[in-house]
Design an enzyme around this catalytic site. Structure first.
Site, PDB file in Angstrom:
ATOM      1  N   ASN A  37      58.301  72.925  32.578  1.00  0.00           N
ATOM      2  CA  ASN A  37      57.340  72.832  31.482  1.00  0.00           C
ATOM      3  C   ASN A  37      56.233  71.844  31.849  1.00  0.00           C
ATOM      4  OD1 ASN A  37      56.167  73.285  29.001  1.00  0.00           O
ATOM      5  ND2 ASN A  37      57.830  72.420  27.788  1.00  0.00           N
ATOM      6  N   CYS A  94      48.523  74.967  28.980  1.00  0.00           N
ATOM      7  CA  CYS A  94      49.772  75.364  29.638  1.00  0.00           C
ATOM      8  C   CYS A  94      49.553  76.485  30.639  1.00  0.00           C
ATOM      9  CB  CYS A  94      50.811  75.760  28.598  1.00  0.00           C
ATOM     10  SG  CYS A  94      50.272  77.094  27.482  1.00  0.00           S
TER      11      CYS A  94
END
Length: 325
Positions: free
Chosen positions: A293, A140
């Site tokens: 995201n 991420c």
């Protein structure tokens, strides 16, 4: 790692789960969910455990949404591809933001004076590429950093291109690949590497750590990075208005985050001092942050979450940074 995670599943649920009786009313929903998300299991015991996890998550989602309909919550939940995983698995596999000294290079952002726009959405300005899916890799931090770098390309008048998170995953030595990293380390690498960062087409994402490739063309570089004063949402908004999309981290370990579907997100149980996951703020309204995201377009609102503004929800302003081009 996989054996450790599977052992945690067995330990947390107990061996009795294997013999558990599942709700037959959910048989069709379970089959449809497996088909939709292409789920396959090694044997019937594993499937039984996974279904038990899935059913528990379904019950939680239904209970939350009943309260949502009553006006108790400001956001709705929905089942997604994470439905058969426990919290520890999701945190271990997919939440790769790692602690560090924020602003350790003494490069704290100081906003220009004056008001900021009431709302910003850089998706409408061509600063934001499509939502990606990091899979079972704690990359991420790399996807967040890439998103901030991509926005800077557009801000300086160049063509928006998909940059390579795999380039960062493999080459940022301060980070630990799929085991986590920080966006500041990524920006520092891009600033000081002769190759900068290349594009996704040249260096595609593989969902695993590989050898750092040096034989790739440079798509962009940067001069360094700035950090936002921890917890200062006003500075975060000003940095966003003045500089483009901003990399952030927050506590995403709550089940409500994992199954967010729509609405304005906030969770009392979030730990602002326990940041776990990196994302990209691409805009705001008067009461929400617009956050991209890297869990695919089937998560949240086509890959986005709208987070309550003004309360530093889940620590969204505690580790924010952006590259300088």
């Amino acid at each position: 790692m996989k054996l450790l995670l599977w052992g945690n599943v067995l330990l947390l649920l107990g061996s009795v789960v294997v013999q558990a009786t599942h709700n037959p009313a959910l048989d069709t929903a379970w089959k449809d969910w497996k088909s939709t998300h292409q789920k396959q299991y090694s044997d019937l015991d594993e499937e039984s455990i996974r279904r038990s996890i899935w059913e528990k998550n379904m019950l939680m989602i239904e209970a939350h949404n009943q309260e949502y309909e009553l006006g108790i919550h400001t956001y709705e939940l929905g089942m997604n591809h994470l439905g058969d995983m426990i919290k520890e698995e999701v945190v271990e596999r997919m939440m790769g933001f790692r602690p560090g000294v924020h602003g350790e290079h003494n490069n704290t952002f100081v906003p220009e004076s004056g008001p900021v726009p009431c709302k910003i959405d850089y998706r409408r300005c061509g600063y934001v590429t499509s939502v990606k899916k990091q899979g079972n890799c704690g990359a991420c931090w790399a996807f967040s950093a890439v998103g901030a770098l991509e926005g800077q390309l557009r801000r300086i008048g160049k063509e928006l291109v998909d940059l390579s998170p795999q380039n960062l995953l493999d080459c940022v030595e301060k980070s630990r690949g799929c085991q986590g990293g920080r966006m500041e380390y990524a920006f520092d690498y891009v600033a000081h590497s002769k190759k900068g960062i290349t594009n996704e087409t040249t260096y595609p994402y593989k969902e695993m750590l590989g050898m750092c490739r040096r034989d790739v063309p440079k798509a962009m570089s940067c001069k360094g990075f700035m950090t936002i004063p921890p917890g200062d949402e006003d500075s975060l908004a000003k940095a966003l208005a003045q500089s483009g999309p901003i990399s952030v981290a927050l506590d995403a370990s709550q089940r409500t985050f994992r199954f967010y579907k729509k609405g304005t997100y906030s969770d009392y149980y979030c730990r602002p001092d326990k940041l776990t996951h990196a994302l990209l703020v691409v805009g705001y309204t008067r009461r929400e942050w617009i956050v991209k995201n890297s869990w695919g377009q089937n998560w949240g609102v086509k890959g986005y979450i709208y987070i309550q503004r003004g309360q530093n929800v889940c620590g969204i302003a505690n580790a924010a940074s952006f590259p300088i081009v």
